[in-house]
Design an enzyme around this catalytic site. Structure first.
Site, mmCIF file in Angstrom:
data_model
loop_
_atom_site.group_PDB
_atom_site.id
_atom_site.type_symbol
_atom_site.label_atom_id
_atom_site.label_comp_id
_atom_site.label_asym_id
_atom_site.label_seq_id
_atom_site.Cartn_x
_atom_site.Cartn_y
_atom_site.Cartn_z
ATOM 1 N N LYS A 44 0.833 -1.208 0.000
ATOM 2 C CA LYS A 44 0.000 0.000 0.000
ATOM 3 C C LYS A 44 0.867 1.257 0.000
ATOM 4 O O LYS A 44 0.513 2.259 -0.624
ATOM 5 C CB LYS A 44 -0.945 0.006 1.205
ATOM 6 C CG LYS A 44 -1.950 -1.139 1.196
ATOM 7 C CD LYS A 44 -3.214 -0.748 0.460
ATOM 8 C CE LYS A 44 -4.017 -1.881 -0.130
ATOM 9 N NZ LYS A 44 -4.386 -2.982 0.709
ATOM 10 N N LYS A 61 -3.403 -11.054 -8.685
ATOM 11 C CA LYS A 61 -4.681 -11.667 -8.296
ATOM 12 C C LYS A 61 -5.835 -10.772 -8.740
ATOM 13 O O LYS A 61 -5.642 -9.577 -8.973
ATOM 14 C CB LYS A 61 -4.715 -11.877 -6.791
ATOM 15 C CG LYS A 61 -4.492 -10.607 -5.998
ATOM 16 C CD LYS A 61 -4.739 -10.779 -4.529
ATOM 17 C CE LYS A 61 -4.729 -9.422 -3.854
ATOM 18 N NZ LYS A 61 -5.633 -9.187 -2.792
ATOM 19 N N LYS A 93 -10.622 -5.802 -6.355
ATOM 20 C CA LYS A 93 -11.743 -4.875 -6.520
ATOM 21 C C LYS A 93 -11.316 -3.611 -7.238
ATOM 22 O O LYS A 93 -12.054 -3.057 -8.036
ATOM 23 C CB LYS A 93 -12.294 -4.489 -5.143
ATOM 24 C CG LYS A 93 -13.064 -5.595 -4.478
ATOM 25 C CD LYS A 93 -14.032 -5.010 -3.455
ATOM 26 C CE LYS A 93 -14.141 -5.903 -2.249
ATOM 27 N NZ LYS A 93 -13.087 -5.616 -1.258
HETATM 28 P P1 AMP Z 1 -10.972 -7.669 0.217
HETATM 29 O O1 AMP Z 1 -11.515 -7.636 -1.165
HETATM 30 O O2 AMP Z 1 -9.513 -7.354 0.278
HETATM 31 O O3 AMP Z 1 -11.801 -6.930 1.205
HETATM 32 O O4 AMP Z 1 -11.031 -9.205 0.643
HETATM 33 C C1 AMP Z 1 -12.223 -9.855 1.024
HETATM 34 C C2 AMP Z 1 -11.966 -11.340 1.054
HETATM 35 O O5 AMP Z 1 -11.752 -11.843 -0.261
HETATM 36 C C3 AMP Z 1 -10.714 -11.725 1.860
HETATM 37 O O6 AMP Z 1 -10.994 -12.919 2.545
HETATM 38 C C4 AMP Z 1 -9.666 -11.944 0.808
HETATM 39 O O7 AMP Z 1 -8.674 -12.853 1.234
HETATM 40 C C5 AMP Z 1 -10.502 -12.535 -0.319
HETATM 41 N N1 AMP Z 1 -9.882 -12.273 -1.630
HETATM 42 C C6 AMP Z 1 -9.715 -11.063 -2.236
HETATM 43 N N2 AMP Z 1 -9.127 -11.215 -3.441
HETATM 44 C C7 AMP Z 1 -8.899 -12.542 -3.603
HETATM 45 C C8 AMP Z 1 -8.345 -13.348 -4.658
HETATM 46 N N3 AMP Z 1 -7.921 -12.820 -5.807
HETATM 47 N N4 AMP Z 1 -8.295 -14.692 -4.471
HETATM 48 C C9 AMP Z 1 -8.752 -15.255 -3.335
HETATM 49 N N5 AMP Z 1 -9.301 -14.564 -2.321
HETATM 50 C C10 AMP Z 1 -9.378 -13.223 -2.439
#
Ligand code: AMP
Length: 360
Positions: A141, A223, A226
């Site tokens: 970040k 990966k 969002k």
């Molecule tokens: P976030 O979008 O960072 O708030 O993540 C929400 C959840 O989605 C968390 O449990 C992350 O580990 C999971 N997550 C986000 N991106 C990925 C990805 N590309 N592959 C697997 N899990 C993901």
């Protein structure tokens, strides 16, 4: 220390206190507690689904679950809140469209549980600056936004630990990217238990498959996410044509020239995505084609595009319907917050006592 022990120490469900509910509580005592969250920083994608939400949907059948929209965490990187409300609604609707059942799991908003802030403060005294600065996500970040290196960003894993242990949760369904944060949560739990009193179980990152999951982006460079790499991410809100187009743009090459060669990373990624949504026969066919050098990546991507459309389109349609019903979303959030507050208040009673903050 077993999860059962923690249950017994919870005044809200202690059989001695709530005698009449004894029978149902006995049943509950075998249940571990589950907690996880998703930041409202944009549209949910396939990584969120396979890394997190798919597990929520199974876990809610067996465990006492707390799932939250992590709006406070989103402020560490998204200080502009003009789209926060619609993003919160979207995260609620998309989770429910994926099968999260607010009747079974508490589904709430992080900022509605004020005890989180108090516990975050206490845990901050057990978290050291040097360790926090070494966190991979923090370093990423800082690289991405050097002008916004705020204290909330540095202590992001502490807030996450507070969210989890506030419910004395043992299982945390998350993707692979969260592994280090969970390790840090265990460190804070151990420091707290050692310094004050055994209050918290050690939380572990959880996935039903053998390993934590990382859903790769379509261009093979990282990966799905969002807010980054949006053309290489499949969103649960993408329309059918967008899904097909994104999949067709996935990076490939001229194909293998030697039988049984090792798949390059970007090709292995396409197979990995296929494993998430396609049938075993389809995967076996393209695997065999790859191994005997007859694979046509155009056909493979076409198939993957169709299988993705089949998977994503019912979720998108359901989420669109749910989003129109604001009254329902409000009810879900209020009901989830009430349940989460009860659990949080019970934990904080124990925490304050363990820390010696009760003077009479
Ligand atoms: P976030 O979008 O960072 O708030 O993540 C929400 C959840 O989605 C968390 O449990 C992350 O580990 C999971 N997550 C986000 N991106 C990925 C990805 N590309 N592959 C697997 N899990 C993901």
């Amino acid at each position: 220390m077993s999860a059962q022990f923690y249950y017994l120490r919870r005044p809200d469900i202690n059989p001695a206190i709530v005698g009449l509910r004894r029978l149902s509580i006995r049943k509950n005592m075998n249940k571990k507690i589950v907690m996880s969250g998703i930041r409202p920083t944009g549209f949910l994608h396939l990584g969120n689904y396979f890394g997190a939400i798919r597990n929520y949907v199974r876990l809610q059948e067996e465990f006492e679950c707390y799932f939250m929209v992590a709006d406070l965490h989103s402020l560490t990187t998204h200080p502009d809140t003009s789209e926060l409300k619609s993003n919160v609604h979207r995260v609620l609707a998309e989770n429910i469209a994926c099968g999260l059942d607010p009747e079974k799991a508490a589904f709430y908003c992080q900022s509605h549980i004020h005890e989180t802030g108090e516990l975050y403060l206490y845990l901050n005294m057990l978290a050291y600056k040097g360790e926090l600065e070494k966190t991979v996500t923090f370093k990423d970040k800082v690289r991405q936004s050097p002008d916004n290196v705020n204290a909330g960003l540095l202590t992001y894993p502490v807030l996450q630990a507070a969210d989890i242990v506030l419910h004395r949760a043992s299982y945390v369904p998350v993707g692979k990217d969260q592994e280090q944060h969970l390790e840090m949560a265990r460190t804070y739990v151990n420091r707290f238990n050692h310094r004050y009193k055994e209050v918290f179980p050690e939380p572990i990152a959880f996935n039903y498959s053998e390993e934590l999951i990382k859903v790769p982006s379509l261009d093979g460079t990282g990966k799905m996410s969002k807010s980054e790499n949006q053309m290489a991410t499949l969103y649960l809100a993408d329309d059918d044509d967008t899904i097909r187009k994104k999949v067709m743009k996935a990076k490939t090459d001229g194909g293998p020239t030697e039988i049984n060669s090792i798949k390059p990373d970007f090709i292995a990624n396409i197979f990995q995505l296929m494993k998430l949504v396609s049938s075993d026969e389809v995967i076996a066919k393209f695997d065999a084609d790859f191994n005997n050098c007859t694979i046509r990546y155009g056909d493979m991507k076409k198939q993957l595009g169709e299988d993705m459309v089949k998977f994503i389109s019912p979720i998108r349609q359901k989420a669109t319907d749910i989003l129109t019903n604001e009254e329902y979303l409000k009810e879900v959030m209020e009901k989830g917050a009430a349940k989460a507050r009860r659990s949080a208040a019970a934990t904080m009673e124990i925490v304050r006592e363990a820390m010696g903050l009760k003077y009479f």
